[in-house]
Design a protein around this motif. Sequence first.
Motif, mmCIF file in Angstrom:
data_model
loop_
_atom_site.group_PDB
_atom_site.id
_atom_site.type_symbol
_atom_site.label_atom_id
_atom_site.label_comp_id
_atom_site.label_asym_id
_atom_site.label_seq_id
_atom_site.Cartn_x
_atom_site.Cartn_y
_atom_site.Cartn_z
ATOM 1 N N UNK A 25 46.054 46.082 45.241
ATOM 2 C CA UNK A 25 47.207 46.259 46.120
ATOM 3 C C UNK A 25 47.577 44.952 46.819
ATOM 4 N N UNK A 26 46.570 44.224 47.272
ATOM 5 C CA UNK A 26 46.832 42.955 47.957
ATOM 6 C C UNK A 26 47.395 41.911 46.993
ATOM 7 N N UNK A 27 46.813 41.821 45.800
ATOM 8 C CA UNK A 27 47.287 40.817 44.845
ATOM 9 C C UNK A 27 48.676 41.169 44.312
ATOM 10 N N UNK A 28 48.973 42.445 44.165
ATOM 11 C CA UNK A 28 50.318 42.828 43.738
ATOM 12 C C UNK A 28 51.350 42.374 44.767
ATOM 13 N N UNK A 29 51.021 42.527 46.047
ATOM 14 C CA UNK A 29 51.931 42.069 47.103
ATOM 15 C C UNK A 29 52.038 40.545 47.105
ATOM 16 N N UNK A 30 50.909 39.853 46.972
ATOM 17 C CA UNK A 30 50.924 38.389 46.976
ATOM 18 C C UNK A 30 51.649 37.816 45.766
ATOM 19 N N UNK A 31 51.626 38.550 44.657
ATOM 20 C CA UNK A 31 52.233 38.022 43.433
ATOM 21 C C UNK A 31 53.754 37.918 43.528
ATOM 22 N N UNK A 32 54.325 38.490 44.540
ATOM 23 C CA UNK A 32 55.763 38.287 44.751
ATOM 24 C C UNK A 32 56.059 36.805 45.004
ATOM 25 N N UNK A 82 54.967 36.580 30.952
ATOM 26 C CA UNK A 82 55.964 37.127 30.020
ATOM 27 C C UNK A 82 56.661 38.368 30.567
ATOM 28 N N UNK A 83 57.956 38.462 30.268
ATOM 29 C CA UNK A 83 58.747 39.587 30.749
ATOM 30 C C UNK A 83 59.083 39.507 32.219
ATOM 31 N N UNK A 84 58.869 38.337 32.831
ATOM 32 C CA UNK A 84 59.145 38.172 34.249
ATOM 33 C C UNK A 84 58.101 38.803 35.156
ATOM 34 N N UNK A 85 56.979 39.248 34.590
ATOM 35 C CA UNK A 85 55.923 39.865 35.398
ATOM 36 C C UNK A 85 55.235 38.801 36.249
ATOM 37 N N UNK A 86 54.675 39.248 37.378
ATOM 38 C CA UNK A 86 54.055 38.315 38.319
ATOM 39 C C UNK A 86 52.543 38.493 38.445
ATOM 40 N N UNK A 87 52.033 39.619 37.977
ATOM 41 C CA UNK A 87 50.593 39.868 38.064
ATOM 42 C C UNK A 87 50.070 40.227 36.681
ATOM 43 N N UNK A 88 49.158 39.387 36.183
ATOM 44 C CA UNK A 88 48.479 39.651 34.915
ATOM 45 C C UNK A 88 47.197 40.427 35.203
ATOM 46 N N UNK A 111 49.790 35.508 39.546
ATOM 47 C CA UNK A 111 48.337 35.632 39.735
ATOM 48 C C UNK A 111 47.702 36.379 38.572
ATOM 49 N N UNK A 112 46.375 36.219 38.481
ATOM 50 C CA UNK A 112 45.571 36.947 37.499
ATOM 51 C C UNK A 112 44.611 37.860 38.252
ATOM 52 N N UNK A 113 44.693 39.148 37.961
ATOM 53 C CA UNK A 113 43.809 40.151 38.542
ATOM 54 C C UNK A 113 42.912 40.689 37.428
ATOM 55 N N UNK A 114 41.609 40.676 37.636
ATOM 56 C CA UNK A 114 40.698 41.128 36.585
ATOM 57 C C UNK A 114 39.507 41.853 37.186
ATOM 58 N N UNK A 115 38.873 42.664 36.347
ATOM 59 C CA UNK A 115 37.685 43.428 36.722
ATOM 60 C C UNK A 115 36.601 43.138 35.698
ATOM 61 N N UNK A 116 35.397 42.839 36.152
ATOM 62 C CA UNK A 116 34.274 42.579 35.260
ATOM 63 C C UNK A 116 33.297 43.748 35.314
ATOM 64 N N UNK A 117 32.954 44.278 34.127
ATOM 65 C CA UNK A 117 32.132 45.470 34.042
ATOM 66 C C UNK A 117 30.946 45.257 33.102
ATOM 67 N N UNK A 118 29.817 45.857 33.471
ATOM 68 C CA UNK A 118 28.607 45.871 32.648
ATOM 69 C C UNK A 118 28.272 47.331 32.364
ATOM 70 N N UNK A 119 28.222 47.745 31.116
ATOM 71 C CA UNK A 119 28.107 49.173 30.812
ATOM 72 C C UNK A 119 26.816 49.830 31.276
ATOM 73 N N UNK A 120 25.756 49.062 31.444
ATOM 74 C CA UNK A 120 24.528 49.679 31.939
ATOM 75 C C UNK A 120 24.580 49.932 33.442
ATOM 76 N N UNK A 121 25.605 49.362 34.107
ATOM 77 C CA UNK A 121 25.792 49.575 35.542
ATOM 78 C C UNK A 121 26.925 50.567 35.781
ATOM 79 N N UNK A 122 28.143 50.164 35.440
ATOM 80 C CA UNK A 122 29.300 51.028 35.704
ATOM 81 C C UNK A 122 29.330 52.218 34.761
#
Length: 298
Positions: A230-237, A24-30, A241-252
């Motif tokens: 940074x790499x996925x932002x460049x590739x998304x041209x 949506x909005x013409x964006x290339x990286x979610x 693509x979908x960029x995501x981070x998975x976090x566990x509160x007892x770790x991070x």
Amino acid sequence: MLKLPGHNRYDYSPIVKRKDYSWPGGKRLAFYVALNIEHFAFNAGLGMDPSNRSGQQTSRNFAWRDYGNRYGNWRLFEMLDELKLPATILLNSAVCYTYPDLVEKIKARGDDVCGHGRTNAELLRPMWEDDERAAIKECTEVIEKYIGVRPTRWMGPGALESNVTPDLLKEAGYRYVMDWPLDDQPVWMRTRAGPLLSVPYPIELNDLPALVNRHHTGRQFAEMIVDQFDEMLAQSKKYPLVFSIALHPFIIGQPFRLRALRDALRHILAHKDELWLTTPGEIARYCESLPQGIVPGS
């Protein structure tokens, strides 16, 4: 010719031969952040340990994991509020009746909630089909009761499925799954009850394997986040693509790791005009709206 066992859930589709589209909005990286909010059994069942991989459950590693619900989650919520970032909550249903303050915070923020099994002290993979169906049903109904919305999104405990998990999820009314780290784009999968969307979820850019299993530092994990972004932002041209981070509160959620994570998120948000800040639920809804043949497997 050697014939290896297969799954028939999806077909091979190289990224360089797919149809193009934009978010949506013409964006290339979610971009989305996934918080794993979990509850474990005391001195029983499954669960990792910060100092050994024996699998033995102790009062020490129970308490270490419970730190996330007592402290880590609250620091992460504060950070996300400060940065105005939505989150996707991968929620054990046992959390709902064990930590009511967390449930109220999730509801107050309006975060996207995914079914994440009853507890991460058990896995679906070794269950008989009827037992697995019952576990999915219980998780779904408990989350609906306490959160107020029936989940249609799923990421199982440990991302470990049985041979029939996608079938059971589709039959239970789920629309997408995050257990298959096969791609950086959504992919439609086949089930015996119809199509089920696979939304990318990171097994690499995930604090549990990175920090507990591979012993990276919090600062190294933050560098991984920045490098991946940074790499996925460049590739998304070239490709959406979908960029995501998975976090566990007892770790991070340990204070010495939070500072580096905050720095990495600020780096990402410096490019927010180029990003679709979203959730897997919004990604799934958007993919459902696209013409047939655009998303692989459709």
